[in-house]
Design an enzyme around this catalytic site. Structure first.
Site, PDB file in Angstrom:
ATOM      1  N   LYS A  93     -30.926  -6.339  -6.645  1.00  0.00           N
ATOM      2  CA  LYS A  93     -31.923  -7.404  -6.777  1.00  0.00           C
ATOM      3  C   LYS A  93     -32.895  -7.333  -5.605  1.00  0.00           C
ATOM      4  O   LYS A  93     -32.490  -7.356  -4.439  1.00  0.00           O
ATOM      5  CB  LYS A  93     -31.191  -8.737  -6.748  1.00  0.00           C
TER       6      LYS A  93
HETATM    7  C1  E4P Z   1     -30.245 -15.361 -10.757  1.00  0.00           C
HETATM    8  O1  E4P Z   1     -30.176 -14.165 -10.717  1.00  0.00           O
HETATM    9  C2  E4P Z   1     -30.717 -16.239  -9.667  1.00  0.00           C
HETATM   10  O2  E4P Z   1     -30.361 -15.764  -8.421  1.00  0.00           O
HETATM   11  C3  E4P Z   1     -30.291 -17.658  -9.860  1.00  0.00           C
HETATM   12  O3  E4P Z   1     -30.229 -18.007 -11.204  1.00  0.00           O
HETATM   13  C4  E4P Z   1     -31.063 -18.594  -8.964  1.00  0.00           C
HETATM   14  O4  E4P Z   1     -31.243 -19.830  -9.501  1.00  0.00           O
HETATM   15  P1  E4P Z   1     -30.991 -21.218  -8.745  1.00  0.00           P
HETATM   16  O5  E4P Z   1     -30.923 -20.940  -7.277  1.00  0.00           O
HETATM   17  O6  E4P Z   1     -32.135 -22.091  -9.124  1.00  0.00           O
HETATM   18  O7  E4P Z   1     -29.695 -21.704  -9.281  1.00  0.00           O
END
Ligand code: E4P
Length: 216
Positions: A84
């Site tokens: 990522k």
């Molecule tokens: C997904 O890969 C993201 O890191 C994740 O869903 C982040 O979302 P949030 O921090 O709003 O829960």
């Protein structure tokens, strides 16, 4: 639409995997830290012991060179690791170089179709528009998901839309209707997707008077 589980909690991953409904796991720095540690490698190693599908680990550098070095390390943990990379100019540089090295990337923290278009051009395997966090800035996150999915399909692009920041079952279903390829959901959302009080009541009603009776 496929589902990934948005957690680094090994028990949740084992339980969700046993249902046969998830095809990957996504993590990020706060998700790893929630498990009580900041050792990404050690926590992901625990996940890899119990889960053999795609696992996404996030780099923490903000510069392309550092991102690439960290991505190479993450990718070395197993063949189907996905890295990522946060969406920014340095992130695009890193995605572009990593594509040449056959390392699969997920461009994350995306809030506009233009960011998604660039990430796809740079060579990201997945792009993650953030649905819930779009609401925080009074933006229509579902329109964002649909716009990106439409653009990718219209131009035959290989990059897949993996929606992050999905907050509840309605979000997940709307992602599916908007054309997302994947939604990553928390374990709590997954449970809420499976359960309905009328189903539970009806199960009880059907079994009323059958206590102690076996099929065999
Ligand atoms: C997904 O890969 C993201 O890191 C994740 O869903 C982040 O979302 P949030 O921090 O709003 O829960």
């Amino acid at each position: 639409m496929r589902l990934f589980l948005d957690t680094a909690n090994v028990e949740q991953i084992k339980e969700a995997d046993s249902l046969g409904v998830i095809s990957g796991v996504t993590t990020n720095p706060p998700i790893i830290a929630r498990e009580g540690r900041h050792d990404v490698k050690a926590q992901i190693a625990k996940i890899l012991e119990v889960f053999d599908k795609e696992v996404v680990g996030q780099v923490v550098s903000l510069e392309a060179e550092g991102m690439i070095r960290q991505a190479q390390e993450i990718a070395s943990w197993r063949a189907n690791m996905v890295v990522k990379i946060p969406m920014c100019m340095e992130g695009l540089k890193a995605i572009h170089q990593l594509k040449k090295q056959n390392i699969n990337t997920l461009a994350t923290i995306v809030f506009t179709p233009s960011q998604a278009l660039l990430a796809a051009q740079a060579g990201a395997k997945y792009v993650a528009p953030f649905l819930g966090r779009s609401r925080l800035i009074c933006q229509d996150g579902l329109k964002l998901v649909k716009d990106i999915a439409d653009i990718y399909r219209l131009h035959d692009m290989e990059t897949q839309v993996l929606v992050g920041s999905v907050e509840n079952p309605i979000d997940a279903i709307q992602c599916a209707k908007a054309g997302a390829h994947i939604a990553t959901v928390t374990f709590e959302t997954l449970q809420q997707m499976a359960i309905h009080p009328t189903t539970d009541l009806t199960i009880k009603e059907f079994l009323n008077g059958w206590e102690g009776i076996d099929i065999m």
